[in-house]
Design a protein around this motif. Structure first.
Motif, PDB file in Angstrom:
ATOM      1  N   PHE A  91       0.836  -1.206   0.000  1.00  0.00           N
ATOM      2  CA  PHE A  91       0.000   0.000   0.000  1.00  0.00           C
ATOM      3  C   PHE A  91       0.866   1.251   0.000  1.00  0.00           C
ATOM      4  CE2 PHE A  91      -2.048   3.478   2.240  1.00  0.00           C
ATOM      5  CZ  PHE A  91      -3.260   3.586   1.574  1.00  0.00           C
ATOM      6  N   ALA A  92       1.903   1.263   0.864  1.00  0.00           N
ATOM      7  CA  ALA A  92       2.775   2.443   0.973  1.00  0.00           C
ATOM      8  C   ALA A  92       3.478   2.727  -0.348  1.00  0.00           C
ATOM      9  CB  ALA A  92       3.801   2.231   2.089  1.00  0.00           C
ATOM     10  N   GLU A  93       3.898   1.667  -1.045  1.00  0.00           N
ATOM     11  CA  GLU A  93       4.594   1.868  -2.325  1.00  0.00           C
ATOM     12  C   GLU A  93       3.636   2.300  -3.427  1.00  0.00           C
ATOM     13  OE1 GLU A  93       7.525  -0.872  -3.632  1.00  0.00           O
ATOM     14  OE2 GLU A  93       7.999  -1.554  -1.614  1.00  0.00           O
ATOM     15  N   ALA A  94       2.415   1.773  -3.398  1.00  0.00           N
ATOM     16  CA  ALA A  94       1.460   2.086  -4.468  1.00  0.00           C
ATOM     17  C   ALA A  94       0.786   3.445  -4.265  1.00  0.00           C
ATOM     18  CB  ALA A  94       0.397   0.984  -4.554  1.00  0.00           C
ATOM     19  N   TYR A  95       0.497   3.821  -3.006  1.00  0.00           N
ATOM     20  CA  TYR A  95      -0.314   5.022  -2.753  1.00  0.00           C
ATOM     21  C   TYR A  95       0.309   5.987  -1.744  1.00  0.00           C
ATOM     22  CZ  TYR A  95      -3.965   2.589  -5.285  1.00  0.00           C
ATOM     23  OH  TYR A  95      -4.682   1.949  -6.265  1.00  0.00           O
ATOM     24  N   GLY A  96       1.561   5.723  -1.327  1.00  0.00           N
ATOM     25  CA  GLY A  96       2.210   6.571  -0.326  1.00  0.00           C
ATOM     26  C   GLY A  96       2.391   8.010  -0.759  1.00  0.00           C
ATOM     27  N   GLU A  97       2.514   8.264  -2.058  1.00  0.00           N
ATOM     28  CA  GLU A  97       2.681   9.630  -2.572  1.00  0.00           C
ATOM     29  C   GLU A  97       1.469  10.062  -3.391  1.00  0.00           C
ATOM     30  OE1 GLU A  97       6.361   9.814  -4.675  1.00  0.00           O
ATOM     31  OE2 GLU A  97       7.579   9.501  -2.877  1.00  0.00           O
ATOM     32  N   SER A  98       0.306   9.504  -3.053  1.00  0.00           N
ATOM     33  CA  SER A  98      -0.905   9.824  -3.821  1.00  0.00           C
ATOM     34  C   SER A  98      -1.357  11.265  -3.626  1.00  0.00           C
ATOM     35  CB  SER A  98      -2.043   8.866  -3.434  1.00  0.00           C
ATOM     36  OG  SER A  98      -2.313   8.944  -2.047  1.00  0.00           O
ATOM     37  N   ASP A  99      -0.838  11.961  -2.582  1.00  0.00           N
ATOM     38  CA  ASP A  99      -1.209  13.368  -2.401  1.00  0.00           C
ATOM     39  C   ASP A  99      -0.712  14.225  -3.560  1.00  0.00           C
ATOM     40  OD1 ASP A  99       1.366  12.713  -1.435  1.00  0.00           O
ATOM     41  OD2 ASP A  99       1.476  14.582  -0.279  1.00  0.00           O
ATOM     42  N   ARG A 100       0.490  13.903  -4.077  1.00  0.00           N
ATOM     43  CA  ARG A 100       1.016  14.641  -5.239  1.00  0.00           C
ATOM     44  C   ARG A 100       0.098  14.456  -6.453  1.00  0.00           C
ATOM     45  NH1 ARG A 100       7.515  13.204  -5.063  1.00  0.00           N
ATOM     46  NH2 ARG A 100       7.890  13.873  -2.894  1.00  0.00           N
ATOM     47  N   VAL A 101      -0.354  13.217  -6.620  1.00  0.00           N
ATOM     48  CA  VAL A 101      -1.267  12.931  -7.737  1.00  0.00           C
ATOM     49  C   VAL A 101      -2.563  13.703  -7.556  1.00  0.00           C
ATOM     50  CG1 VAL A 101      -2.544  11.098  -8.923  1.00  0.00           C
ATOM     51  CG2 VAL A 101      -0.251  10.636  -8.026  1.00  0.00           C
ATOM     52  N   PHE A 102      -3.102  13.691  -6.322  1.00  0.00           N
ATOM     53  CA  PHE A 102      -4.364  14.378  -6.036  1.00  0.00           C
ATOM     54  C   PHE A 102      -4.262  15.876  -6.337  1.00  0.00           C
ATOM     55  CE2 PHE A 102      -7.056  16.673  -2.946  1.00  0.00           C
ATOM     56  CZ  PHE A 102      -8.298  16.213  -3.364  1.00  0.00           C
ATOM     57  N   ILE A 103      -3.216  16.516  -5.853  1.00  0.00           N
ATOM     58  CA  ILE A 103      -3.040  17.964  -6.067  1.00  0.00           C
ATOM     59  C   ILE A 103      -2.923  18.278  -7.559  1.00  0.00           C
ATOM     60  CG2 ILE A 103      -1.426  19.883  -5.706  1.00  0.00           C
ATOM     61  CD1 ILE A 103      -0.818  18.582  -2.929  1.00  0.00           C
ATOM     62  N   LYS A 104      -2.161  17.461  -8.284  1.00  0.00           N
ATOM     63  CA  LYS A 104      -1.981  17.675  -9.727  1.00  0.00           C
ATOM     64  C   LYS A 104      -3.314  17.549 -10.468  1.00  0.00           C
ATOM     65  CE  LYS A 104       1.002  16.058 -13.536  1.00  0.00           C
ATOM     66  NZ  LYS A 104       0.007  15.715 -14.550  1.00  0.00           N
ATOM     67  N   LEU A 105      -4.116  16.540 -10.090  1.00  0.00           N
ATOM     68  CA  LEU A 105      -5.406  16.326 -10.753  1.00  0.00           C
ATOM     69  C   LEU A 105      -6.376  17.468 -10.467  1.00  0.00           C
ATOM     70  CD1 LEU A 105      -5.899  12.486 -10.111  1.00  0.00           C
ATOM     71  CD2 LEU A 105      -5.235  13.590 -12.251  1.00  0.00           C
ATOM     72  N   VAL A 106      -6.348  17.992  -9.244  1.00  0.00           N
ATOM     73  CA  VAL A 106      -7.226  19.125  -8.898  1.00  0.00           C
ATOM     74  C   VAL A 106      -6.863  20.350  -9.734  1.00  0.00           C
ATOM     75  CG1 VAL A 106      -7.863  20.764  -7.081  1.00  0.00           C
ATOM     76  CG2 VAL A 106      -7.716  18.315  -6.558  1.00  0.00           C
ATOM     77  N   LYS A 107      -5.561  20.625  -9.863  1.00  0.00           N
ATOM     78  CA  LYS A 107      -5.105  21.784 -10.647  1.00  0.00           C
ATOM     79  C   LYS A 107      -5.504  21.653 -12.109  1.00  0.00           C
ATOM     80  CE  LYS A 107      -1.163  23.121  -7.753  1.00  0.00           C
ATOM     81  NZ  LYS A 107       0.321  23.193  -7.653  1.00  0.00           N
ATOM     82  N   GLU A 109     -12.749  13.100 -13.132  1.00  0.00           N
ATOM     83  CA  GLU A 109     -13.006  11.657 -13.239  1.00  0.00           C
ATOM     84  C   GLU A 109     -11.828  10.869 -12.657  1.00  0.00           C
ATOM     85  OE1 GLU A 109     -15.224   8.382 -13.780  1.00  0.00           O
ATOM     86  OE2 GLU A 109     -15.886  10.453 -14.112  1.00  0.00           O
ATOM     87  N   GLN A 110     -10.601  11.359 -12.921  1.00  0.00           N
ATOM     88  CA  GLN A 110      -9.415  10.691 -12.376  1.00  0.00           C
ATOM     89  C   GLN A 110      -9.346  10.847 -10.850  1.00  0.00           C
ATOM     90  OE1 GLN A 110      -9.444  12.480 -15.109  1.00  0.00           O
ATOM     91  NE2 GLN A 110      -8.721  11.045 -16.685  1.00  0.00           N
ATOM     92  N   ILE A 111      -9.786  12.009 -10.336  1.00  0.00           N
ATOM     93  CA  ILE A 111      -9.839  12.205  -8.885  1.00  0.00           C
ATOM     94  C   ILE A 111     -10.817  11.202  -8.266  1.00  0.00           C
ATOM     95  CG2 ILE A 111     -10.495  13.804  -7.026  1.00  0.00           C
ATOM     96  CD1 ILE A 111      -9.679  16.097  -8.895  1.00  0.00           C
ATOM     97  N   LYS A 112     -11.936  11.035  -8.948  1.00  0.00           N
ATOM     98  CA  LYS A 112     -12.943  10.084  -8.471  1.00  0.00           C
ATOM     99  C   LYS A 112     -12.364   8.678  -8.387  1.00  0.00           C
ATOM    100  CE  LYS A 112     -17.369   8.090  -9.917  1.00  0.00           C
ATOM    101  NZ  LYS A 112     -18.381   8.078 -11.007  1.00  0.00           N
TER     102      LYS A 112
END
Length: 721
Positions: free
Chosen positions: A635-651, A656-659
């Motif tokens: 889990f840590a390797e797959a989603y540990g840095e998912s906050d970066r992905v989330f912020i990028k998708l919001v910007k 749909e990708q955020i969902k």
């Protein structure tokens, strides 16, 4: 309507042209123009129809894609709740069984079944996470196809023990023993498909047919055709076959194994197709590109002397298709094979005097037949084989002196080869290095052929009894490696990993480590566990080295082969830490095996981890902390840095990708016990559902803060273990 107007316009313009042309006395050109106009109309009509057809096809594909996304979303959204339900039900069943007036063995079998159900869910979750993080690697190494089939058969027959379904392996004679490819994932794929088919209602048989087709050079295409005699699938069911979902009635996941297998097939450049008819069953056809080393590898089952070929064999099985598959395997050795149906055999027992080998289903042995066979055996050498299915193998199976050997289906070519060699008391050098007596004479460490008993109450902490000891783990499955490492690391046991038998032999002979025990898998690429053990035993320096088989192979003939090759004890997969502790205590000196000592198990101080409910997470991993640790790492390797992905998708306003990200996180965070993270992503999902996209920017910092807190807790917990 459009076409009628086009035709009218074209005909009108044509007639105008015709008047002009007729004035010039050019009638032929007039007819040519009419023909040209009609062709143009026809082309426009066909083009328009094709365009409409393509639009309908596009809409259909788009609809299916939405359905696929919807099903996967539902699966991930409810993953934590479903795992919780499965865990809760399993624990309740275990408690009920303990207080039920049943024999101890019956209770153990039921509890093992419950534990395996939980284990399967956890392993599927790990596979899913590894696919998500793109960590799954395809490795091409030489392997023995028979070892793969034996392990698959062992796992399937353990899961479906007692089933009336006939499981048949029908293997073409041109299929070589050794192939080059990813044996671990190939076995996983075959097991998933067979497990799905064995689960179908109203089955009489499931057949795996294996064929090989040359392509070019040393490349081959292996075709695995798996057919069942079930009720069949509708077109709609076939389209959803590889889409996993949670069945609330069964309280279990359906299709998650097939989903993972489908992804693996694509990664291995293979193809899978399904054909099914209602009332006629289903067929999965898997085509996998593999390699062979040399052309001579295509016929390697050579009997050690000419006297063993061209035997006359008589076969009667309760399933005629199974008997025909066995006939093909004996015919490989130029044996003359006769097959009868059970009905024909019961009506009139034929004259068996001309035959050398008689193979008969256990159910057909009776007093009359035994008397007849005994009379024949008085005048000639006749080998009698009792045949049964591993699915229905009974501990109280038919026993009589007239029987020379027992044979359990499903079979493969190597098992038939070993049967013939064993029937005539020969040892082929390609399988056995020494005979059994020579091995016994050389051993300095005791061999335990009985089943290893479980030491009750064992925890990870209890393995501290073996602090400082050295263990060699020979295992090609990365998950099994990590689970064993997580279990033994806490005890400060020195661990060395070998990924195959050849690595194990090199490490034992060349390293300066004096190993206290070796855990040896059997089915591995490059060199299997049988050969690795034999190679180690050839060197007298390692006579006292305990080697314990840790494998899914469960047939009596396979276990006997392990002991013949120099194994000291046998542990069956999946891992049972109580039995592993017993095995360690049996072979490692200075550690007496006393059940009384288990009362003084050290209890670790309870530590709180913000954002992570450890106890709940362990419960959802079959109460196996080692498995839970592995889930957390993935889990840590797959989603540990998912906050970066989330912020990028919001910007980038990619809602749909955020969902999709939040759906993943909602299910997976709940599965590991990260309920605060689960609550946050649920809130974000609600905003997306109500299209309040402008509020998402307010959650960027919250998401980052929560995932950072979760990461700290995960890493802190992992470091403490």
């Amino acid at each position: 309507m459009l076409f009628k107007k086009l035709i009218s316009i074209m005909l009108f313009s044509t007639f105008l042209s015709a008047d002009t042309l007729l004035g010039k006395e050019n009638a032929n050109l007039w007819f040519a123009l009419i023909a040209l106009a009609l062709i143009a109309v026809l082309i426009l009509y066909i083009s328009s129809r094709q365009e409409r057809k393509l639009q309908r096809l596009h809409q259909s594909l788009f609809k299916k894609q939405l359905e696929m996304e919807k099903n996967q979303n539902k699966l991930l959204t409810t993953m934590s709740e479903n795992i919780h339900s499965i865990t809760k039900k399993a624990l309740e069943e275990s408690r009920e069984i303990i207080h039920t007036p049943l024999p101890v063995e019956a209770k153990e079998e039921i509890i093992t079944s419950v534990e395996n159900r939980l284990l399967n869910v956890t392993n599927d979750l790990i596979d899913f996470l590894r696919l998500k993080s793109k960590k799954v690697e395809i490795v091409n190494e030489e392997f023995n196809i028979n070892n793969v089939l034996n392990e698959v058969a062992g796992n399937i027959c353990t899961k479906f023990a007692g089933s009336k379904t006939e499981l048949i392996f029908d293997i073409d004679k041109n299929v070589p023993r050794n192939l080059i490819g990813d044996s671990l994932h190939l076995g996983q794929i075959l097991e998933s498909i067979l497990e799905y088919e064995m689960d179908q209602a109203n089955l009489t048989e499931v057949k795996l047919e294996i064929s090989m087709f040359d392509t070019y050079g040393d490349n081959v295409e292996m075709q695995f055709k798996i057919t069942d005699t079930g009720l069949g699938l509708t077109t709609e069911d076939q389209e959803k076959l590889f889409l996993p979902y949670y069945d609330e009635a069964l309280e279990s996941y359906v299709g998650l194994g097939l989903f993972v297998s489908n992804e693996l097939i694509t990664m291995m450049d293979g193809k899978i197709s399904v054909q099914s008819s209602i009332g006629k069953g289903s067929t999965f056809t898997l085509v996998m590109p593999l390699h062979v080393n040399v052309e001579t590898n295509k016929r390697v089952y050579r009997l050690p002397r000419k006297g063993l070929i061209e035997k006359k064999v008589f076969i009667v099985d309760d399933n005629y298709n199974s008997a025909l598959a066995i006939k093909k395997m004996f015919a490989y050795f130029r044996h003359e094979v006769t097959v009868l149906t059970p009905e024909e055999f019961r009506r009139n027992i034929p004259n068996l005097m001309p035959y050398d080998i008689v193979i008969l289903n256990e159910s057909l042995f009776n007093i009359r037949f035994i008397e007849y066979i005994n009379k024949i055996k008085m005048g000639k050498s006749l080998k009698v084989i009792a045949l049964n299915s591993l699915l229905r193998a009974d501990k109280n199976s038919f026993v009589n002196d007239v029987i020379d050997m027992y044979l359990f289906k499903p079979l493969n070519q190597e098992r038939i080869f070993e049967l013939i060699v064993g029937l005539y008391d020969l040892k082929d050098s390609s399988i056995y290095v020494e005979d059994e007596e020579e091995i016994k004479e050389k051993k300095r460490v005791e061999t335990y052929t009985a089943n290893i008993q479980e030491t009750p109450g064992v925890t990870r902490e209890k393995f501290q009894d073996f602090d400082g000891k050295s263990v060699l783990i020979v295992e090609d499955n990365l998950i099994n490696q990590k689970v064993l490492t997580n279990l033994l690391d806490l005890a400060k046991i020195k661990i060395t990993i070998a990924n195959n038998g050849q690595e194990a032999v090199d490490i034992v002979k060349e390293s300066n480590i004096n190993f206290d025990i070796v855990l040896m898998d059997i089915n591995m690429p490059i060199m299997d566990g049988y050969s690795a053990t034999q190679m180690i035993r050839l060197d007298s320096r390692f006579d006292s080295l305990p080697i314990v088989a840790f494998t899914a192979l469960v047939l009596e003939s396979e276990i006997k082969k392990m002991f013949n090759s120099g194994i000291n004890a046998f542990l069956a997969k999946p891992l049972n830490i109580g039995k592993l502790y017993t095995a360690f205590a049996m072979f490692i000196e200075d550690v007496p095996l006393h059940k009384d000592a288990l009362d003084t198990i050290d209890v670790r101080e309870v530590v709180r981890y913000p954002g992570l409910e450890i106890e709940e997470g362990i419960k959802r991993s079959n109460n196996n902390e080692s498995l839970y640790l592995e889930v957390l790492k993935e889990f840590a390797e797959a989603y540990g840095e998912s906050d970066r992905v989330f912020i990028k998708l919001v910007k980038e306003h990619r809602y749909e990708q955020i969902k999709m990200l939040c759906i993943d996180m909602r299910g997976l965070s709940g599965a590991i016990g990260a309920f605060e993270m689960q609550s946050l992503v649920t809130e974000i999902l609600q905003l997306i559902l109500y299209k309040k996209y402008d509020l998402l920017v307010n959650f960027q910092e919250k998401y980052s803060s929560e995932i950072e807190k979760l990461n700290r807790s995960i890493h802190k917990y992992l470091a403490s273990n």
